[in-house]
Write a protein that holds these residues in place. Structure first.
Motif, PDB file in Angstrom:
ATOM      1  N   SER A  39     -18.418  71.283 -30.561  1.00  0.00           N
ATOM      2  CA  SER A  39     -19.077  70.304 -29.710  1.00  0.00           C
ATOM      3  C   SER A  39     -18.930  68.884 -30.252  1.00  0.00           C
ATOM      4  O   SER A  39     -19.793  68.043 -30.044  1.00  0.00           O
ATOM      5  CB  SER A  39     -20.553  70.732 -29.654  1.00  0.00           C
ATOM      6  N   GLY A  40     -17.815  68.650 -30.977  1.00  0.00           N
ATOM      7  CA  GLY A  40     -17.598  67.299 -31.470  1.00  0.00           C
ATOM      8  C   GLY A  40     -17.422  66.313 -30.323  1.00  0.00           C
ATOM      9  O   GLY A  40     -17.306  66.712 -29.167  1.00  0.00           O
ATOM     10  N   GLY A  41     -17.435  65.027 -30.646  1.00  0.00           N
ATOM     11  CA  GLY A  41     -17.208  64.008 -29.621  1.00  0.00           C
ATOM     12  C   GLY A  41     -18.413  63.101 -29.397  1.00  0.00           C
ATOM     13  O   GLY A  41     -18.328  62.133 -28.642  1.00  0.00           O
ATOM     14  N   TRP A  77     -21.386  63.599 -27.916  1.00  0.00           N
ATOM     15  CA  TRP A  77     -22.174  63.650 -26.687  1.00  0.00           C
ATOM     16  C   TRP A  77     -23.399  64.544 -26.913  1.00  0.00           C
ATOM     17  O   TRP A  77     -24.509  64.032 -27.057  1.00  0.00           O
ATOM     18  CB  TRP A  77     -21.319  64.153 -25.514  1.00  0.00           C
ATOM     19  N   GLN A  78     -23.198  65.846 -27.014  1.00  0.00           N
ATOM     20  CA  GLN A  78     -24.344  66.747 -27.204  1.00  0.00           C
ATOM     21  C   GLN A  78     -25.125  66.376 -28.469  1.00  0.00           C
ATOM     22  O   GLN A  78     -26.361  66.324 -28.461  1.00  0.00           O
ATOM     23  CB  GLN A  78     -23.874  68.211 -27.332  1.00  0.00           C
ATOM     24  N   SER A  79     -24.415  66.130 -29.574  1.00  0.00           N
ATOM     25  CA  SER A  79     -25.101  65.882 -30.853  1.00  0.00           C
ATOM     26  C   SER A  79     -26.020  64.663 -30.764  1.00  0.00           C
ATOM     27  O   SER A  79     -27.145  64.676 -31.248  1.00  0.00           O
ATOM     28  CB  SER A  79     -24.066  65.661 -31.961  1.00  0.00           C
ATOM     29  N   LEU A  86     -20.512  71.501 -35.408  1.00  0.00           N
ATOM     30  CA  LEU A  86     -19.339  72.133 -36.010  1.00  0.00           C
ATOM     31  C   LEU A  86     -18.179  72.037 -35.031  1.00  0.00           C
ATOM     32  O   LEU A  86     -18.329  72.328 -33.846  1.00  0.00           O
ATOM     33  CB  LEU A  86     -19.633  73.599 -36.338  1.00  0.00           C
ATOM     34  N   ASP A  87     -17.043  71.599 -35.523  1.00  0.00           N
ATOM     35  CA  ASP A  87     -15.864  71.451 -34.659  1.00  0.00           C
ATOM     36  C   ASP A  87     -14.616  71.555 -35.531  1.00  0.00           C
ATOM     37  O   ASP A  87     -14.644  71.251 -36.722  1.00  0.00           O
ATOM     38  CB  ASP A  87     -15.907  70.089 -33.937  1.00  0.00           C
ATOM     39  N   ILE A  88     -13.505  71.947 -34.904  1.00  0.00           N
ATOM     40  CA  ILE A  88     -12.243  72.101 -35.636  1.00  0.00           C
ATOM     41  C   ILE A  88     -11.538  70.747 -35.829  1.00  0.00           C
ATOM     42  O   ILE A  88     -10.697  70.594 -36.711  1.00  0.00           O
ATOM     43  CB  ILE A  88     -11.311  73.090 -34.893  1.00  0.00           C
TER      44      ILE A  88
HETATM   45  C1  LIG Z   1     -14.362  70.539 -24.225  1.00  0.00           C
HETATM   46  S1  LIG Z   1     -14.514  69.978 -25.894  1.00  0.00           S
HETATM   47  C2  LIG Z   1     -16.224  69.964 -26.085  1.00  0.00           C
HETATM   48  C3  LIG Z   1     -16.750  68.724 -26.649  1.00  0.00           C
HETATM   49  C4  LIG Z   1     -17.298  67.657 -25.794  1.00  0.00           C
HETATM   50  N1  LIG Z   1     -18.371  67.026 -26.543  1.00  0.00           N
HETATM   51  C5  LIG Z   1     -17.819  68.011 -24.400  1.00  0.00           C
HETATM   52  O1  LIG Z   1     -18.925  67.660 -24.073  1.00  0.00           O
HETATM   53  O2  LIG Z   1     -17.109  68.561 -23.587  1.00  0.00           O
HETATM   54  C6  LIG Z   1     -14.017  71.390 -26.796  1.00  0.00           C
HETATM   55  C7  LIG Z   1     -14.146  71.241 -28.307  1.00  0.00           C
HETATM   56  O3  LIG Z   1     -13.774  72.475 -28.911  1.00  0.00           O
HETATM   57  C8  LIG Z   1     -13.201  72.154 -30.172  1.00  0.00           C
HETATM   58  N2  LIG Z   1     -12.484  73.327 -30.702  1.00  0.00           N
HETATM   59  C9  LIG Z   1     -11.288  73.840 -30.315  1.00  0.00           C
HETATM   60  N3  LIG Z   1     -11.026  74.941 -31.040  1.00  0.00           N
HETATM   61  C10 LIG Z   1     -12.060  75.118 -31.896  1.00  0.00           C
HETATM   62  C11 LIG Z   1     -12.385  76.098 -32.890  1.00  0.00           C
HETATM   63  N4  LIG Z   1     -11.570  77.133 -33.156  1.00  0.00           N
HETATM   64  N5  LIG Z   1     -13.552  75.970 -33.551  1.00  0.00           N
HETATM   65  C12 LIG Z   1     -14.379  74.921 -33.326  1.00  0.00           C
HETATM   66  N6  LIG Z   1     -14.126  73.959 -32.414  1.00  0.00           N
HETATM   67  C13 LIG Z   1     -12.986  74.083 -31.685  1.00  0.00           C
HETATM   68  C14 LIG Z   1     -12.344  70.950 -29.872  1.00  0.00           C
HETATM   69  O4  LIG Z   1     -11.997  70.241 -31.028  1.00  0.00           O
HETATM   70  C15 LIG Z   1     -13.255  70.166 -28.911  1.00  0.00           C
HETATM   71  O5  LIG Z   1     -14.040  69.238 -29.601  1.00  0.00           O
END
Ligand SMILES: C[S@@+](CC[C@H](N)C(=O)[O-])C[C@H]1O[C@@H](n2cnc3c(N)ncnc32)[C@H](O)[C@@H]1O
Length: 268
Positions: free
Chosen positions: A58-60, A62-64, A77-79
């Motif tokens: 949930s990086g980015g 917004w939610q956090s 936690l995010d990749i």
């Molecule tokens: C659609 S975005 C969600 C974040 C965004 N804040 C939102 O509101 O849509 C999907 C997220 O999944 C993460 N992601 C992809 N593969 C992952 C993994 N194996 N483990 C953790 N995060 C992962 C991406 O880096 C990305 O930040």
């Protein structure tokens, strides 16, 4: 790092670095009513102040940030380090304290058991091949009665390969497709360059129920727009629902489960 993890890390680093719509931090206006913005359905408790929240994949920022301004203790936690940088920068700018961890959603071993009241996961299960370890980890880190809110890409949406000459959507991928999805001509609801997997409903919904999580609600967010031109994703949304949103709760652990968990986690 596995191949799917490093490919999706790269893709999301690129999306974040290039200012994608999916890498946008919460606005001031959204921060005025954070819980309403996070949850239009009333799935969250009236207050999340002092609750421990894991924003999973949930990086980015917004939610956090929304949980942070609502007073929760937030871990993201995010990749992707670029996505997490947005959380760090925005938290700093707003004077919030948010913990960021780079890792994969299907391996949460850096997090202790029974330490979160809420796990909130936006669309992201499409980036891992197997949901079983992820659901097991979510059930492990949630406290008894903790809430798991998640959104997922629907399998049918991921089966669409292209449109025919009459703008009808063609199901070009088998429901039982195994392994990474092929690239499609119709890229709506796909992130170009990402390694994505189709999860069937028996895995998305059944898998959750088989892992000590009790399903309390399931919604299909409406993306249909009757006025959208045929080329727009709102037109596609009239025919195929792209997402599934679920609310589940951690089933309270039995005495035996508690004993087993402490036998594993208590140092000798
Ligand atoms: C659609 S975005 C969600 C974040 C965004 N804040 C939102 O509101 O849509 C999907 C997220 O999944 C993460 N992601 C992809 N593969 C992952 C993994 N194996 N483990 C953790 N995060 C992962 C991406 O880096 C990305 O930040």
């Amino acid at each position: 790092m596995s191949e799917y993890q490093s490919s999706n890390r790269q893709t999301w680093n690129h999306l974040a670095d290039s200012g994608s719509l999916f890498a946008r931090v919460a606005t001031d206006e959204e921060c005025q009513k954070p819980l309403k913005v996070l949850d239009g359905r009333g799935w969250l408790p009236p207050s999340v102040a002092d609750l421990d929240v894991l924003c999973l994949a949930s990086g980015g920022g917004w939610q956090s940030i929304l949980y942070g301004v609502a007073g929760a203790n937030v871990t993201v936690l995010d990749i992707s380090e670029s996505m997490l940088l947005l959380d760090d920068q925005e938290a700093k700018r707003r004077g919030l304290s948010i913990r960021t961890i780079q890792g994969s959603m299907d391996d949460l071993r850096m997090l202790d058991s029974s330490t979160f009241d809420i796990v909130h996961q936006p669309v992201s299960t499409c980036y891992i091949p197997d949901l079983v370890p992820m659901y097991a980890e979510i059930a492990r880190v949630l406290r008894d009665d903790g809430i798991y809110i998640s959104q997922h890409k629907q399998p049918t949406s991921l089966q669409i390969s292209h449109r025919n000459e009459r703008h009808q959507f063609v199901i070009g991928v088998e429901y039982y497709h195994q392994g990474p999805l092929p690239r499609q001509i119709d890229e709506s609801y796909r992130e170009s360059g990402a390694t994505e997997y189709l999860h069937r409903l028996e895995d998305l919904v059944g898998g959750l129920a088989r892992t000590g999580l009790i399903l309390e609600d399931l919604r299909e967010p409406v993306r249909a727009n009757p006025k959208a031109p045929v080329t727009h994703y709102g037109y596609r949304g009239r025919f195929v629902a792209p997402y599934l949103r679920m609310k589940a709760r951690r089933r309270p652990r039995s005495g035996d489960e508690q004993a087993r968990a402490s036998a594993i986690w208590t140092p000798e």
